[in-house]
Design an enzyme around this catalytic site. Sequence first.
Site, mmCIF file in Angstrom:
data_model
loop_
_atom_site.group_PDB
_atom_site.id
_atom_site.type_symbol
_atom_site.label_atom_id
_atom_site.label_comp_id
_atom_site.label_asym_id
_atom_site.label_seq_id
_atom_site.Cartn_x
_atom_site.Cartn_y
_atom_site.Cartn_z
ATOM 1 N N HIS A 79 0.823 -1.200 0.000
ATOM 2 C CA HIS A 79 0.000 0.000 0.000
ATOM 3 C C HIS A 79 0.866 1.262 0.000
ATOM 4 C CE1 HIS A 79 -3.777 2.120 0.996
ATOM 5 N NE2 HIS A 79 -2.967 2.963 1.587
ATOM 6 N N TYR B 289 4.271 0.429 -3.063
ATOM 7 C CA TYR B 289 3.994 -0.051 -4.422
ATOM 8 C C TYR B 289 5.073 -0.991 -4.943
ATOM 9 C CZ TYR B 289 0.499 3.635 -4.427
ATOM 10 O OH TYR B 289 -0.573 4.400 -4.119
ATOM 11 N N HIS C 48 -10.624 2.239 -1.388
ATOM 12 C CA HIS C 48 -10.801 1.893 0.025
ATOM 13 C C HIS C 48 -11.511 0.554 0.080
ATOM 14 C CE1 HIS C 48 -10.739 3.878 4.180
ATOM 15 N NE2 HIS C 48 -9.528 3.858 3.689
ATOM 16 N N ARG D 156 -8.880 14.811 2.472
ATOM 17 C CA ARG D 156 -7.647 15.290 3.120
ATOM 18 C C ARG D 156 -6.495 15.367 2.125
ATOM 19 N NH1 ARG D 156 -9.470 11.886 6.970
ATOM 20 N NH2 ARG D 156 -7.927 10.271 6.541
ATOM 21 N N ASN E 275 -3.410 5.283 -7.708
ATOM 22 C CA ASN E 275 -3.259 4.384 -6.580
ATOM 23 C C ASN E 275 -3.407 2.966 -7.093
ATOM 24 O OD1 ASN E 275 -5.935 3.137 -5.314
ATOM 25 N ND2 ASN E 275 -4.582 3.427 -3.606
#
Lengths: 766, 277
Positions: free
Chosen positions: A63, A66, A110, A131, A558
């Site tokens: 996470h 990578y 998520h 955020r 991501n």
Amino acid sequence: MAEGVSPIPLDGLTGPQLEDLGRRLGLGLSAEEMARARDHFARRGHPPTDIELQSIAQAWSEHCCYKSSKALLREFVVGIPAPQVLITGEDAGVVAFDRDHAYVVKMESHNHPSAIEPYGGASTGVGGILRDIACMGAQPIALVDPLFFAPLDLEAPPGVHHPRYILGGVVAGIRDYGNRMGIPTVAGQVTFHPGYLRNPLVNAGCVGIARRREIIHSRARRAGELLVLAGGRTGRDGIHGVTFASRDLAQMEEDRGAVQLGDPITQEPTLHALRECVQRGLLSGLKDLGGGGLSCVVGELALAGRLGARVELEKVPLKEEGMAPWEIWVSESQERFMLTVDPRKLEPVLEVFRAWDVEATVVGQIVPGRDLHITWHGEPIFDLDLEFLTGGPEYCRPWSPRRRENPPMALQEPRDYGRALRDLLASPDICSRETIVRVYDHEVRGATVIKPLPGPPGRTGHGDAAVLKPLDSTWRGLAVAVGGSPHLCEADPYRGARLAVDEVARNLASVGGTPHSLVDCLNLGNPERPEVLGDLREVCRGLGSMARELGLPYVGGNVSLYNESAGTAIPPTPSLLGVGIVPDIRRCVTSDLKQRANPLYLVGETRPRLGASAYARLQDRPGGEVDDPPGPLLKRTLGALLRAQRQGTVASCHDISEGGTACALAEMCIGGDLGATLHVPDTMRSDLWLFSESGSRWLVEAHRTRKSQFTRTMKEVPLTPVGTSGGRLLRIRRGTRTLASEKVEDLRGAWATALPQWTSGNGRKR
Amino acid sequence: MDLRKREKEMKRGDIRVAIVRMEGTNCEEEMHRAFQKSGARPEMVHLKELASGRKHLEDYQCLMFPGGFSAGDYVRSGAIFASRLKSTMGGDLTRYVERGYPVGGVCNGFQVLVELGLLPALQGTLAEAPEAALATNDSGRFECRPTYIRHASPCAFTHRIPRGQVRQMPVAHGEGKLSFPPERQPRILDQLEENGQIVFRYTDPRGHPAGYPWNPSGTPGGITGICNPQGNVFGMMPHPERVYDPWTHQDWTRVPRREGDGRAVFESVLTYIEKKF
């Protein structure tokens, strides 16, 4: 040794023992990685503490570093040259909007948390992405949420949440966090595939706007700056979130502690306070606490500034007593930011946070060198070289191309075209999303110019992209769209990925946005299996090649791997968020038919490509190949279509994707509450033409008074006149033969009622 | 402050509007923008600043409570905002309203005014306990959608809109059903009607009374905007600030407009202030 801290001797341990120890501590590190840590501490001369080892596990997780995908991303995806890109490689991509402003964009998955605890997982996914945008110094202005679930009538095995429960929880989580934060949720997708039964996917994206001179980097500037932790308190929620997200899902109950809890009403004033600090130039660096919590944020802020840090861990405000230092260090409690502040500006910063009743606490300092020291009530408990800590491993794991059966097309021409159309409109991936879209506030902030459901109130259809007008001072707008089909990627990951880029670009252009940047979320299974890694490679190759042909850069992204359990992986799922620039929002176009007697055109080339199409899935027969549209033609077509829109000749425009031309026109009719006649050309079998999902195509309603100007503008690209708007029926004709004649009202009925019936547990049984 | 000293009309640019917020208020920026575009001087004012005496009510000619989820709406929508206001400055608010200053609330702000007891104010300016509630929508869920509302009776915030005219404004709420104690509800609704306190009702696009989805909450008689008997305190569920301009209307690519349907609310209250103070 300080209270609550234990040394973990590694000397003399070998392969299986190391692996076993790692498992007991919940580290998620392989035997080789543990051995690498062992050797480091052997050189240092004394064993690691639990907090040091836990910190390494965070930093070296898939996470955070990578390790399996980095090489592929570098080879194919990153680095597409584009002058508009201002910053990449930080918490979010920063791209030029106009001379003084930039937009900031990011999307993240998520997935693991949402599988265990759908409401909490989805809501904290939204909180986290907000955020990421805020910590670049930007004001978030729009949220998007691509979701992927198993079909709602599939039975869930023991220990797995029912897909209906997951969908309900995820939608409620996004609703409550986004709505409470006052950031509109303007786009998204909901796609069903049995592969998501144990591993649903929740991707959350966000776009923000910032003054260029207020952009803040995620790095400390100089030694002596103070580390200020602001926002929510630190608790036991979300311990081992990243290491948990970097392996297969095991038992749900065991993993629940790894899911964070969200509180939008702590984050809302925190963002206000940050905005004020940013506007007054009080901060030198800013980063949000996400995966890995403090352990990741402190090291990354310091190292990015080529500096070290010292932390007094007991100063971190806690939600509960009795937390061990390592738990404080790796907790992923939400709503937290780390600020680096020049000591002379500390008092004004604290004053701002006090005014908003938000806690802000000095917890350490940036120091020269590259080391991170932590003390606990004065005693040293952590001392690591940051380059060792964050220099995680990088793997070029073995990969193999997956052998795919590609049987020839065996679709049967329907006897009843009207019924085929109604069935497609009621199918899971095409039917109306209104019941989901309306629970999200999509126009808070008062800047949503093109909304997700266009058309007259009470009679709305599906749009292609949303448009925001972020600034009062200019007509310039931002178009926002998502795209990606796991069905196409399952059949052909390379072409499916190319078509994902094609779809996003099409969606943006439909409303009048020039495609400007992309963000990718790559969701796949366990990369330690060569065929999964082979899929990842094909996906990266496809995403990279199409974007390069369009000159469209990836500015962030991501990778979410290990989306598999019980030996079955999800289909390869690249999900994209695209941003387009609208030079003048007054020229925007929506997908709802506007007027009777306007000519309809098909823009682009129709090829009989129905592999993994909605029509093939409906028949449950092989549809043949997945399309592979050429990028250069798409680029030219996009350009011509955008020129036509800006000349004001286009009344409505809709991209052709799932369900082909027939479904695209049906949606335009539904949204405009108006009928149309569609003429099928003689080039191929009617159903193949009507339901083909070949790429790079749109349906356009031109203003009848501007028809010749429209066709002149489009003369360099494939353009076919296909019919006329008007009446209460959607009529499909070939020559003199009528294939279908359906009341728009009936099409709306089939399309609108399918999802509510399905989510309430009625309807569809396979 | 002595009102009698004022002899001339107030200038638009001198009108100070307090946009009152607390944590979870989130429609304040578009509210601020709407007043700014109308030529007034809006200012963000945190509840704490009023309660602590750092800012003073009497410095403003209008108070606006914007939408959002004040304090998360974890209790009842608007309840926490209202109780903090009432405990710290209930008396000041009563005097402010009695001097005729306009006080408005949109969505969560309307809920705050009802929880405060400033609406519907059937027994005096500020009721001891709330007289009404904005209850959970019949659908049981939060919904964001365009609605049509008919102007039933004018007040300080709507007098520039012709009576009976239908306007399009969006709603976004989960609790918007105006409710009273069941046994007294019919009588109270009659009383509101007689007093001219019912300002807006939901209708279908042609202005006729209609059920869901045109009335998204199931509120009785489609009531979605009310004022106090004096007409200077006003609350509504739809968001006029979101349709200040034509290009944020749901159907602007189909229906041309010279200005947004919400703009008249801001023009109304500002001309009310110009004339009165």
